[in-house]
Design a protein around this motif. Structure first.
Motif, PDB file in Angstrom:
ATOM      1  N   SER A 139       0.698  -1.243  -0.159  1.00 26.94           N
ATOM      2  CA  SER A 139       0.263  -0.008  -0.197  1.00 26.94           C
ATOM      3  C   SER A 139       1.022   1.221  -0.083  1.00 26.94           C
ATOM      4  O   SER A 139       0.510   2.203  -0.506  1.00 26.94           O
ATOM      5  CB  SER A 139      -1.057   0.144   1.268  1.00 26.94           C
ATOM      6  N   GLY A 140       2.015   1.153   0.534  1.00 19.85           N
ATOM      7  CA  GLY A 140       3.000   2.471   0.632  1.00 19.85           C
ATOM      8  C   GLY A 140       3.050   2.851  -0.826  1.00 19.85           C
ATOM      9  O   GLY A 140       3.491   4.155  -1.081  1.00 19.85           O
TER      10      GLY A 140
ATOM     11  N   TYR B 128       1.002   5.396  -2.224  1.00 14.02           N
ATOM     12  CA  TYR B 128       1.575   6.943  -1.788  1.00 14.02           C
ATOM     13  C   TYR B 128       2.523   7.413  -2.097  1.00 14.02           C
ATOM     14  O   TYR B 128       2.806   8.549  -2.552  1.00 14.02           O
ATOM     15  CB  TYR B 128       1.338   6.789  -0.202  1.00 14.02           C
TER      16      TYR B 128
ATOM     17  N   SER C 135       4.562  10.408   2.880  1.00 16.06           N
ATOM     18  CA  SER C 135       4.126  10.437   4.003  1.00 16.06           C
ATOM     19  C   SER C 135       3.273  11.782   4.560  1.00 16.06           C
ATOM     20  O   SER C 135       2.489  11.707   5.304  1.00 16.06           O
ATOM     21  CB  SER C 135       5.477  10.144   5.015  1.00 16.06           C
TER      22      SER C 135
ATOM     23  N   ARG D 142      -6.227   9.879   1.566  1.00 17.78           N
ATOM     24  CA  ARG D 142      -6.494   8.336   1.761  1.00 17.78           C
ATOM     25  C   ARG D 142      -8.028   7.710   1.500  1.00 17.78           C
ATOM     26  O   ARG D 142      -7.976   6.691   1.032  1.00 17.78           O
ATOM     27  CB  ARG D 142      -6.414   8.175   3.598  1.00 17.78           C
TER      28      ARG D 142
ATOM     29  N   ARG E  80       0.266   0.731   6.921  1.00 22.33           N
ATOM     30  CA  ARG E  80       0.292   1.271   8.240  1.00 22.33           C
ATOM     31  C   ARG E  80      -0.994   1.227   8.922  1.00 22.33           C
ATOM     32  O   ARG E  80      -1.009   1.132   9.982  1.00 22.33           O
ATOM     33  CB  ARG E  80       0.631   2.971   8.178  1.00 22.33           C
TER      34      ARG E  80
ATOM     35  N   ARG F 163       9.526  10.746   9.842  1.00 24.23           N
ATOM     36  CA  ARG F 163       8.628   9.951   9.166  1.00 24.23           C
ATOM     37  C   ARG F 163       7.651   9.272  10.108  1.00 24.23           C
ATOM     38  O   ARG F 163       6.373   9.363  10.218  1.00 24.23           O
ATOM     39  CB  ARG F 163       9.208   9.278   7.826  1.00 24.23           C
TER      40      ARG F 163
ATOM     41  N   ASP G 120       3.808   9.937  10.527  1.00 25.33           N
ATOM     42  CA  ASP G 120       2.866   8.619  10.382  1.00 25.33           C
ATOM     43  C   ASP G 120       2.263   8.435  11.778  1.00 25.33           C
ATOM     44  O   ASP G 120       0.922   7.922  11.609  1.00 25.33           O
ATOM     45  CB  ASP G 120       3.470   7.433   9.985  1.00 25.33           C
TER      46      ASP G 120
HETATM   47  O1   DC Z   1       5.786   1.679   3.320  1.00 24.93           O
HETATM   48  P1   DC Z   1       6.342   3.110   2.618  1.00 24.93           P
HETATM   49  O2   DC Z   1       7.635   3.405   3.359  1.00 24.93           O
HETATM   50  O3   DC Z   1       6.496   2.723   1.061  1.00 24.93           O
HETATM   51  O4   DC Z   1       5.370   4.044   2.694  1.00 24.93           O
HETATM   52  C1   DC Z   1       5.530   5.487   2.567  1.00 24.93           C
HETATM   53  C2   DC Z   1       4.857   6.340   3.300  1.00 24.93           C
HETATM   54  O5   DC Z   1       3.208   6.194   2.916  1.00 24.93           O
HETATM   55  C3   DC Z   1       4.629   6.202   4.699  1.00 24.93           C
HETATM   56  O6   DC Z   1       5.476   6.967   5.253  1.00 24.93           O
HETATM   57  C4   DC Z   1       3.473   6.575   4.849  1.00 24.93           C
HETATM   58  C5   DC Z   1       2.493   6.430   3.952  1.00 24.93           C
HETATM   59  N1   DC Z   1       1.582   5.159   4.025  1.00 24.93           N
HETATM   60  C6   DC Z   1       0.383   5.299   4.645  1.00 24.93           C
HETATM   61  O7   DC Z   1       0.153   6.436   5.139  1.00 24.93           O
HETATM   62  N2   DC Z   1      -0.329   4.190   4.980  1.00 24.93           N
HETATM   63  C7   DC Z   1      -0.061   3.146   4.248  1.00 24.93           C
HETATM   64  N3   DC Z   1      -0.806   2.086   4.351  1.00 24.93           N
HETATM   65  C8   DC Z   1       1.327   2.911   3.639  1.00 24.93           C
HETATM   66  C9   DC Z   1       2.062   3.967   3.436  1.00 24.93           C
END
Ligand code: DC
Length: 234
Positions: free
Chosen positions: A37-38, A41, A106, A115, A136, A186, A190
């Motif tokens: 899912s990241g 974003y 983030s 979201r 997350r 970060r 988050d």
């Molecule tokens: O997991 P990642 O480092 O690729 O995610 C990048 C950013 O995306 C993370 O700092 C916060 C956001 N994110 C989020 O808010 N919700 C998620 N389910 C996945 C990532």
């Protein structure tokens, strides 16, 4: 076809904890689909930086960011046992894996309407025979019905070290102490945002991976899968 009864395993936790690697390993063992899912974003952040080069997220109208996030034309594939990400026909797999994009991701992820715009797209990843989703808020918001929710943690120093090695292996130059500071910022953003903050679901199993290697974490997750999931879907 997606059914809400198809099983989901959620792997949530902070940056650099190794969720992506464990997610791939568990999905491969089960023959299930994955959701990183990241990456959604991050892709939205990449598009925002292309539309608004050198402009801070805070200076861009939220409605413009939401518009970009809701129109991502993205597809996922597999390349050398890694996730390959194609945006409008362009391979952006490596382009989104730097700390600048992670930081921007983030920031835009803290906007509730962003979201919301990505919610249905994430849920659409749930197809037969099942999904392993990392992020997350997988267990708290996106898939509250998940059969198994794991929350991975590790000390900030260990996570920075892991991220450092991962980026170095990909030929991306980083300075360790910068990485520690970026991860700290970060995590703070988050965990403290109002919309879907990073926290373990009340029914999540927490695994501290600080002293464990990838195989040990995968084995521990698979133990829980045998206890909770295999029984549940049989
Ligand atoms: O997991 P990642 O480092 O690729 O995610 C990048 C950013 O995306 C993370 O700092 C916060 C956001 N994110 C989020 O808010 N919700 C998620 N389910 C996945 C990532």
């Amino acid at each position: 076809m997606s059914k809400t009864t198809d099983p989901v395993i959620c792997l949530d936790g902070p940056s650099g904890v190794g969720k992506g690697t464990i997610c791939l390993a568990v999905a491969e063992k089960l023959g299930w689909h994955i959701l990183d899912s990241g990456s959604l974003y991050r892709i939205a952040a990449l598009q925002v930086s292309r539309h608004f080069p050198d402009v801070e997220v805070e200076s861009i109208k939220e409605s413009q960011i939401v518009d970009i996030a809701s129109k991502l034309s993205v597809s996922y594939g597999q390349k050398n046992s890694e996730l390959a990400i194609i945006l409008d026909g362009e391979d952006i797999t490596q382009l989104i894996r730097n700390e600048k994009i992670g930081d921007k991701a983030s920031k835009i992820a803290a906007i509730p309407a962003v979201r919301e715009a990505l919610l249905a797209r994430q849920r659409a990843f749930l197809t037969n025979p099942g999904l392993v989703a990392d992020g997350r808020d997988m267990g708290t918001v996106v898939f509250p019905q998940a059969v198994l929710k794991i929350y991975l943690t590790a000390s900030p120093e260990e996570r920075a070290e892991r991220r450092y090695k991962q980026l170095k292996d990909k030929g991306i130059d980083v300075i360790l102490c910068d990485l520690v500071e970026e991860l700290r910022q970060r995590d703070e953003r988050d965990m403290n945002r109002e919309a879907a903050p990073l926290k373990p679901a009340s029914d999540a199993i927490i695994i501290d991976t600080t002293t464990l290697d990838i195989k040990q974490v995968t084995d521990e997750v698979m133990d829980w899968v045998s206890q909770r999931v295999i029984q549940d879907i049989n």
